[in-house]
Motif scaffolding. Structure first.
Motif, PDB file in Angstrom:
ATOM      1  N   ALA A 172       0.837  -1.203   0.000  1.00 15.62           N
ATOM      2  CA  ALA A 172       0.000   0.000   0.000  1.00 15.62           C
ATOM      3  C   ALA A 172       0.870   1.251   0.000  1.00 15.62           C
ATOM      4  CB  ALA A 172      -0.920   0.005   1.220  1.00 15.62           C
ATOM      5  N   THR A 173       0.298   2.346  -0.483  1.00 16.08           N
ATOM      6  CA  THR A 173       0.968   3.648  -0.415  1.00 16.08           C
ATOM      7  C   THR A 173       0.230   4.600   0.517  1.00 16.08           C
ATOM      8  OG1 THR A 173      -0.279   4.420  -2.340  1.00 16.08           O
ATOM      9  CG2 THR A 173       1.911   3.511  -2.744  1.00 16.08           C
ATOM     10  N   GLY A 174      -0.973   4.196   0.957  1.00 17.39           N
ATOM     11  CA  GLY A 174      -1.756   5.110   1.767  1.00 17.39           C
ATOM     12  C   GLY A 174      -2.276   6.238   0.884  1.00 17.39           C
ATOM     13  N   VAL A 175      -2.541   7.388   1.495  1.00 24.60           N
ATOM     14  CA  VAL A 175      -3.004   8.550   0.731  1.00 24.60           C
ATOM     15  C   VAL A 175      -1.841   9.523   0.619  1.00 24.60           C
ATOM     16  CG1 VAL A 175      -4.689  10.411   0.599  1.00 24.60           C
ATOM     17  CG2 VAL A 175      -5.336   8.212   1.601  1.00 24.60           C
ATOM     18  N   GLN A 176      -1.124   9.462  -0.486  1.00 28.47           N
ATOM     19  CA  GLN A 176      -0.005  10.363  -0.719  1.00 28.47           C
ATOM     20  C   GLN A 176       0.024  10.761  -2.185  1.00 28.47           C
ATOM     21  OE1 GLN A 176       4.019   8.577  -0.701  1.00 28.47           O
ATOM     22  NE2 GLN A 176       3.063   6.617  -0.198  1.00 28.47           N
ATOM     23  N   THR A 177       0.644  11.898  -2.452  1.00 29.58           N
ATOM     24  CA  THR A 177       0.699  12.406  -3.820  1.00 29.58           C
ATOM     25  C   THR A 177       2.142  12.609  -4.251  1.00 29.58           C
ATOM     26  OG1 THR A 177       0.504  14.677  -2.996  1.00 29.58           O
ATOM     27  CG2 THR A 177      -1.531  13.562  -3.643  1.00 29.58           C
ATOM     28  N   GLY A 178       2.345  12.624  -5.569  1.00 26.62           N
ATOM     29  CA  GLY A 178       3.660  12.839  -6.125  1.00 26.62           C
ATOM     30  C   GLY A 178       3.974  14.319  -6.260  1.00 26.62           C
ATOM     31  N   VAL A 179       5.086  14.629  -6.890  1.00 30.15           N
ATOM     32  CA  VAL A 179       5.520  16.019  -7.043  1.00 30.15           C
ATOM     33  C   VAL A 179       4.542  16.820  -7.892  1.00 30.15           C
ATOM     34  CG1 VAL A 179       7.950  15.498  -6.704  1.00 30.15           C
ATOM     35  CG2 VAL A 179       6.967  15.320  -9.001  1.00 30.15           C
ATOM     36  N   ILE A 184      -0.621   8.563  -5.855  1.00 31.36           N
ATOM     37  CA  ILE A 184       0.357   7.536  -6.207  1.00 31.36           C
ATOM     38  C   ILE A 184      -0.247   6.165  -5.930  1.00 31.36           C
ATOM     39  CG2 ILE A 184       2.614   6.556  -5.661  1.00 31.36           C
ATOM     40  CD1 ILE A 184       3.500   9.381  -4.912  1.00 31.36           C
ATOM     41  N   TRP A 185      -0.170   5.293  -6.914  1.00 30.01           N
ATOM     42  CA  TRP A 185      -0.705   3.931  -6.788  1.00 30.01           C
ATOM     43  C   TRP A 185       0.396   2.962  -6.339  1.00 30.01           C
ATOM     44  CZ3 TRP A 185      -3.278   7.445  -9.451  1.00 30.01           C
ATOM     45  CH2 TRP A 185      -4.670   7.297  -9.653  1.00 30.01           C
ATOM     46  N   PRO A 186       0.088   2.041  -5.410  1.00 24.88           N
ATOM     47  CA  PRO A 186       1.052   0.989  -5.080  1.00 24.88           C
ATOM     48  C   PRO A 186       1.219   0.062  -6.279  1.00 24.88           C
ATOM     49  CG  PRO A 186      -1.058   0.528  -4.040  1.00 24.88           C
ATOM     50  CD  PRO A 186      -1.165   1.903  -4.646  1.00 24.88           C
ATOM     51  N   THR A 187       2.456  -0.297  -6.579  1.00 23.14           N
ATOM     52  CA  THR A 187       2.756  -1.053  -7.792  1.00 23.14           C
ATOM     53  C   THR A 187       3.652  -2.243  -7.465  1.00 23.14           C
ATOM     54  OG1 THR A 187       2.646   1.042  -8.990  1.00 23.14           O
ATOM     55  CG2 THR A 187       3.613  -0.823 -10.153  1.00 23.14           C
ATOM     56  N   VAL A 188       3.355  -3.378  -8.072  1.00 25.94           N
ATOM     57  CA  VAL A 188       4.084  -4.616  -7.779  1.00 25.94           C
ATOM     58  C   VAL A 188       4.555  -5.252  -9.078  1.00 25.94           C
ATOM     59  CG1 VAL A 188       4.010  -6.850  -6.626  1.00 25.94           C
ATOM     60  CG2 VAL A 188       2.552  -4.986  -5.804  1.00 25.94           C
ATOM     61  N   ASN A 189       5.770  -5.770  -9.072  1.00 29.60           N
ATOM     62  CA  ASN A 189       6.272  -6.533 -10.211  1.00 29.60           C
ATOM     63  C   ASN A 189       7.068  -7.729  -9.697  1.00 29.60           C
ATOM     64  OD1 ASN A 189       6.638  -7.168 -12.914  1.00 29.60           O
ATOM     65  ND2 ASN A 189       8.488  -5.925 -13.121  1.00 29.60           N
ATOM     66  N   ASN A 190       7.076  -8.786 -10.498  1.00 34.36           N
ATOM     67  CA  ASN A 190       7.869  -9.987 -10.189  1.00 34.36           C
ATOM     68  C   ASN A 190       7.648 -10.475  -8.754  1.00 34.36           C
ATOM     69  OD1 ASN A 190       8.856  -9.734 -12.756  1.00 34.36           O
ATOM     70  ND2 ASN A 190      10.885  -9.039 -12.159  1.00 34.36           N
ATOM     71  N   LEU A 191       6.410 -10.832  -8.465  1.00 38.05           N
ATOM     72  CA  LEU A 191       6.094 -11.385  -7.150  1.00 38.05           C
ATOM     73  C   LEU A 191       6.833 -12.701  -6.955  1.00 38.05           C
ATOM     74  CD1 LEU A 191       4.319 -11.314  -4.546  1.00 38.05           C
ATOM     75  CD2 LEU A 191       2.683 -12.724  -5.831  1.00 38.05           C
ATOM     76  N   HIS A 192       7.590 -12.807  -5.862  1.00 41.46           N
ATOM     77  CA  HIS A 192       8.332 -14.019  -5.523  1.00 41.46           C
ATOM     78  C   HIS A 192       7.575 -14.802  -4.441  1.00 41.46           C
ATOM     79  CE1 HIS A 192      11.447 -11.894  -7.617  1.00 41.46           C
ATOM     80  NE2 HIS A 192      12.426 -12.693  -7.256  1.00 41.46           N
ATOM     81  N   LEU A 193       7.333 -16.074  -4.670  1.00 42.41           N
ATOM     82  CA  LEU A 193       6.783 -16.973  -3.654  1.00 42.41           C
ATOM     83  C   LEU A 193       7.716 -18.163  -3.540  1.00 42.41           C
ATOM     84  CD1 LEU A 193       2.960 -16.916  -4.551  1.00 42.41           C
ATOM     85  CD2 LEU A 193       4.177 -15.560  -2.828  1.00 42.41           C
ATOM     86  N   SER A 194       8.123 -18.470  -2.302  1.00 47.19           N
ATOM     87  CA  SER A 194       9.184 -19.467  -2.102  1.00 47.19           C
ATOM     88  C   SER A 194       8.814 -20.487  -1.043  1.00 47.19           C
ATOM     89  CB  SER A 194      10.486 -18.764  -1.668  1.00 47.19           C
ATOM     90  OG  SER A 194      10.785 -17.659  -2.503  1.00 47.19           O
ATOM     91  N   VAL A 195       9.246 -21.715  -1.259  1.00 50.67           N
ATOM     92  CA  VAL A 195       9.103 -22.746  -0.234  1.00 50.67           C
ATOM     93  C   VAL A 195      10.298 -22.628   0.709  1.00 50.67           C
ATOM     94  CG1 VAL A 195       7.848 -24.252  -1.796  1.00 50.67           C
ATOM     95  CG2 VAL A 195      10.334 -24.481  -1.582  1.00 50.67           C
ATOM     96  N   ALA A 196      10.214 -23.345   1.827  1.00 51.13           N
ATOM     97  CA  ALA A 196      11.290 -23.288   2.819  1.00 51.13           C
ATOM     98  C   ALA A 196      12.566 -23.906   2.264  1.00 51.13           C
ATOM     99  CB  ALA A 196      10.873 -24.002   4.094  1.00 51.13           C
TER     100      ALA A 196
END
Length: 230
Positions: A172-179, A184-196
Protein backbone atom coordinates in the motif's frame (compact mmCIF):
# COMPACT_ATOMS: atom_id res chain seq x y z
CA UNK A 1 32.37 -43.40 33.24
CA UNK A 2 28.70 -43.06 34.19
CA UNK A 3 29.06 -39.26 34.53
CA UNK A 4 30.51 -39.06 31.00
CA UNK A 5 27.67 -41.19 29.65
CA UNK A 6 25.07 -38.95 31.29
CA UNK A 7 26.76 -35.83 29.93
CA UNK A 8 26.65 -37.18 26.38
CA UNK A 9 23.00 -38.20 26.56
CA UNK A 10 22.05 -34.86 28.13
CA UNK A 11 23.86 -32.98 25.37
CA UNK A 12 22.04 -34.99 22.71
CA UNK A 13 18.68 -34.36 24.35
CA UNK A 14 19.49 -30.65 24.64
CA UNK A 15 20.31 -30.49 20.94
CA UNK A 16 16.92 -31.97 20.08
CA UNK A 17 15.13 -29.57 22.43
CA UNK A 18 17.00 -26.64 20.91
CA UNK A 19 16.02 -27.78 17.40
CA UNK A 20 12.37 -28.08 18.45
CA UNK A 21 12.40 -24.72 20.22
CA UNK A 22 13.79 -23.01 17.12
CA UNK A 23 10.91 -24.40 15.06
CA UNK A 24 8.32 -23.42 17.67
CA UNK A 25 9.32 -19.76 17.98
CA UNK A 26 8.78 -18.56 14.43
CA UNK A 27 9.96 -15.15 13.29
CA UNK A 28 9.66 -12.93 10.21
CA UNK A 29 12.84 -11.58 8.63
CA UNK A 30 13.11 -8.94 5.89
CA UNK A 31 15.59 -8.85 3.01
CA UNK A 32 16.21 -5.82 0.81
CA UNK A 33 18.60 -7.77 -1.41
CA UNK A 34 17.12 -10.22 -3.88
CA UNK A 35 20.22 -12.41 -3.81
CA UNK A 36 20.20 -12.57 0.00
CA UNK A 37 16.50 -13.44 -0.03
CA UNK A 38 16.98 -16.23 -2.57
CA UNK A 39 19.82 -17.63 -0.48
CA UNK A 40 17.48 -17.88 2.53
CA UNK A 41 14.67 -19.80 0.80
CA UNK A 42 14.15 -22.86 -1.33
CA UNK A 43 12.48 -23.18 -4.73
CA UNK A 44 11.02 -19.84 -5.83
CA UNK A 45 8.27 -19.12 -8.32
CA UNK A 46 7.92 -15.66 -9.90
CA UNK A 47 4.80 -14.01 -11.33
CA UNK A 48 5.93 -11.36 -13.84
CA UNK A 49 2.39 -10.03 -14.58
CA UNK A 50 3.42 -9.73 -18.23
CA UNK A 51 0.09 -11.23 -19.29
CA UNK A 52 -1.79 -8.18 -17.96
CA UNK A 53 -2.99 -5.15 -19.91
CA UNK A 54 -4.39 -1.67 -19.18
CA UNK A 55 -7.83 -2.99 -18.36
CA UNK A 56 -9.77 -3.86 -15.21
CA UNK A 57 -9.44 -7.31 -13.61
CA UNK A 58 -12.04 -8.25 -11.03
CA UNK A 59 -10.51 -9.50 -7.80
CA UNK A 60 -9.99 -11.76 -6.05
CA UNK A 61 -8.45 -13.48 -9.04
CA UNK A 62 -6.31 -16.58 -9.21
CA UNK A 63 -2.68 -16.31 -10.31
CA UNK A 64 0.41 -18.50 -10.28
CA UNK A 65 4.04 -17.85 -9.45
CA UNK A 66 5.89 -20.77 -10.94
CA UNK A 67 4.17 -23.87 -9.54
CA UNK A 68 2.62 -21.98 -6.61
CA UNK A 69 -0.97 -20.84 -6.95
CA UNK A 70 -2.28 -17.81 -5.08
CA UNK A 71 -5.04 -15.20 -5.07
CA UNK A 72 -4.56 -11.45 -5.62
CA UNK A 73 -7.10 -9.06 -4.07
CA UNK A 74 -7.40 -5.27 -4.19
CA UNK A 75 -9.44 -3.04 -1.88
CA UNK A 76 -11.15 -2.07 0.24
CA UNK A 77 -12.38 0.76 -1.99
CA UNK A 78 -12.65 -1.07 -5.31
CA UNK A 79 -12.11 -4.80 -5.92
CA UNK A 80 -10.47 -4.29 -9.30
CA UNK A 81 -6.86 -4.49 -10.39
CA UNK A 82 -5.15 -2.99 -13.43
CA UNK A 83 -2.10 -3.72 -15.47
CA UNK A 84 0.47 -0.92 -15.68
CA UNK A 85 3.65 -0.44 -17.69
CA UNK A 86 6.30 2.08 -18.67
CA UNK A 87 7.00 0.51 -22.06
CA UNK A 88 4.06 -1.83 -22.87
CA UNK A 89 6.50 -4.75 -22.56
CA UNK A 90 7.22 -5.18 -18.85
CA UNK A 91 3.87 -5.16 -17.03
CA UNK A 92 3.03 -4.52 -13.37
CA UNK A 93 0.05 -4.95 -11.08
CA UNK A 94 -1.78 -2.01 -9.43
CA UNK A 95 -5.13 -1.53 -7.68
CA UNK A 96 -8.01 0.45 -9.17
CA UNK A 97 -7.71 3.19 -6.53
CA UNK A 98 -4.52 4.78 -5.27
CA UNK A 99 -5.68 4.49 -1.66
CA UNK A 100 -6.34 0.74 -2.00
CA UNK A 101 -3.88 -2.03 -1.26
CA UNK A 102 -2.92 -5.18 -3.14
CA UNK A 103 -2.94 -8.39 -1.11
CA UNK A 104 -1.56 -11.79 -2.07
CA UNK A 105 -2.87 -14.79 -0.13
CA UNK A 106 -4.52 -18.25 -0.33
CA UNK A 107 -1.27 -19.95 -1.36
CA UNK A 108 -1.88 -23.53 -2.48
CA UNK A 109 1.60 -24.56 -1.35
CA UNK A 110 3.19 -23.83 2.07
CA UNK A 111 5.10 -20.60 1.50
CA UNK A 112 8.03 -19.65 3.71
CA UNK A 113 9.09 -16.59 1.69
CA UNK A 114 7.30 -13.84 -0.24
CA UNK A 115 8.61 -10.69 -1.87
CA UNK A 116 9.03 -8.74 -5.06
CA UNK A 117 9.60 -5.27 -6.48
CA UNK A 118 7.48 -2.48 -5.00
CA UNK A 119 7.19 1.21 -5.94
CA UNK A 120 4.67 3.84 -7.07
CA UNK A 121 2.93 4.66 -10.35
CA UNK A 122 0.51 7.34 -11.56
CA UNK A 123 -3.03 7.13 -12.93
CA UNK A 124 -1.68 6.32 -16.38
CA UNK A 125 0.31 3.37 -15.08
CA UNK A 126 3.72 5.03 -15.41
CA UNK A 127 6.34 4.81 -12.67
CA UNK A 128 6.66 7.97 -10.58
CA UNK A 129 8.52 9.11 -7.50
CA UNK A 130 6.84 8.10 -4.26
CA UNK A 131 7.96 9.18 -0.78
CA UNK A 132 7.38 5.67 0.54
CA UNK A 133 5.52 2.40 0.13
CA UNK A 134 4.61 -0.08 2.87
CA UNK A 135 4.69 -3.86 2.59
CA UNK A 136 3.18 -6.07 5.29
CA UNK A 137 3.60 -9.82 5.78
CA UNK A 138 1.63 -12.09 8.10
CA UNK A 139 2.56 -15.67 8.94
CA UNK A 140 0.68 -18.68 10.27
CA UNK A 141 1.62 -17.91 13.90
CA UNK A 142 -0.18 -14.56 13.67
CA UNK A 143 3.06 -12.59 13.54
CA UNK A 144 2.84 -9.46 11.37
CA UNK A 145 5.70 -7.31 10.13
CA UNK A 146 5.42 -4.05 8.17
CA UNK A 147 8.40 -2.62 6.31
CA UNK A 148 8.48 0.87 4.79
CA UNK A 149 10.52 1.40 1.64
CA UNK A 150 11.51 5.07 1.33
CA UNK A 151 11.91 6.62 -2.12
CA UNK A 152 11.06 3.32 -3.87
CA UNK A 153 11.93 2.73 -7.52
CA UNK A 154 11.10 -0.18 -9.87
CA UNK A 155 14.26 -1.97 -8.70
CA UNK A 156 13.35 -1.75 -4.99
CA UNK A 157 13.25 -5.38 -3.86
CA UNK A 158 11.83 -6.52 -0.54
CA UNK A 159 11.33 -10.06 0.71
CA UNK A 160 9.99 -11.64 3.89
CA UNK A 161 11.01 -15.05 5.20
CA UNK A 162 9.21 -16.85 8.03
CA UNK A 163 10.25 -19.81 10.15
CA UNK A 164 6.58 -20.83 9.90
CA UNK A 165 4.43 -20.16 6.82
CA UNK A 166 3.54 -16.83 5.27
CA UNK A 167 -0.21 -16.49 4.76
CA UNK A 168 -0.48 -13.02 3.20
CA UNK A 169 1.53 -10.15 1.74
CA UNK A 170 0.01 -6.67 1.32
CA UNK A 171 1.29 -3.56 -0.47
CA UNK A 172 0.00 0.00 0.00
CA UNK A 173 0.97 3.65 -0.42
CA UNK A 174 -1.76 5.11 1.77
CA UNK A 175 -3.00 8.55 0.73
CA UNK A 176 0.00 10.36 -0.72
CA UNK A 177 0.70 12.41 -3.82
CA UNK A 178 3.66 12.84 -6.12
CA UNK A 179 5.52 16.02 -7.04
CA UNK A 180 2.78 16.83 -9.57
CA UNK A 181 0.12 16.69 -6.87
CA UNK A 182 -1.57 13.57 -8.25
CA UNK A 183 -2.17 10.38 -6.22
CA UNK A 184 0.36 7.54 -6.21
CA UNK A 185 -0.70 3.93 -6.79
CA UNK A 186 1.05 0.99 -5.08
CA UNK A 187 2.76 -1.05 -7.79
CA UNK A 188 4.08 -4.62 -7.78
CA UNK A 189 6.27 -6.53 -10.21
CA UNK A 190 7.87 -9.99 -10.19
CA UNK A 191 6.09 -11.38 -7.15
CA UNK A 192 8.33 -14.02 -5.52
CA UNK A 193 6.78 -16.97 -3.65
CA UNK A 194 9.18 -19.47 -2.10
CA UNK A 195 9.10 -22.75 -0.23
CA UNK A 196 11.29 -23.29 2.82
CA UNK A 197 14.97 -23.91 2.30
CA UNK A 198 16.16 -27.48 2.80
CA UNK A 199 18.07 -27.71 6.12
CA UNK A 200 21.84 -28.09 5.91
CA UNK A 201 23.10 -31.70 6.06
CA UNK A 202 24.75 -30.89 9.40
CA UNK A 203 21.35 -30.06 10.91
CA UNK A 204 19.93 -33.41 9.86
CA UNK A 205 23.03 -35.16 11.16
CA UNK A 206 22.68 -33.52 14.57
CA UNK A 207 19.02 -34.42 14.82
CA UNK A 208 19.56 -38.03 13.75
CA UNK A 209 22.49 -38.41 16.13
CA UNK A 210 20.41 -37.08 18.99
CA UNK A 211 17.49 -39.39 18.20
CA UNK A 212 19.84 -42.33 17.90
CA UNK A 213 21.40 -41.55 21.29
CA UNK A 214 18.01 -41.31 22.97
CA UNK A 215 16.96 -44.62 21.43
CA UNK A 216 20.16 -46.28 22.62
CA UNK A 217 19.60 -44.83 26.11
CA UNK A 218 16.04 -46.17 26.25
CA UNK A 219 17.15 -49.64 25.20
CA UNK A 220 19.96 -49.64 27.79
CA UNK A 221 17.62 -48.64 30.59
CA UNK A 222 15.07 -51.26 29.50
CA UNK A 223 17.78 -53.95 29.50
CA UNK A 224 19.08 -52.89 32.91
CA UNK A 225 15.57 -52.87 34.32
CA UNK A 226 14.96 -56.44 33.14
CA UNK A 227 18.07 -57.83 34.91
CA UNK A 228 17.30 -59.77 38.16
CA UNK A 229 18.34 -58.07 41.38
CA UNK A 230 21.51 -59.42 42.95
Amino acid sequence: MRKTYRAVTTAAASAILLFSASAAHAALTTYTSQSAYLSAVGTTGVDTFDDLWIEPYDTPFARTAGDIGYVATTGPGNPRAYGASDDDIDWYLTPSRASDSVTFSSFDTPVAGAGGYFWGSDGGGYSVFAPYITVTATDSTGATLTYTITDPVPSSFLGFVSDAQIVSLSVATGVQTGVDGYPIWPTVNNLHLSVAAVPEPGTYAMLLAGLGMLGWTARRRQRQGSQPAA
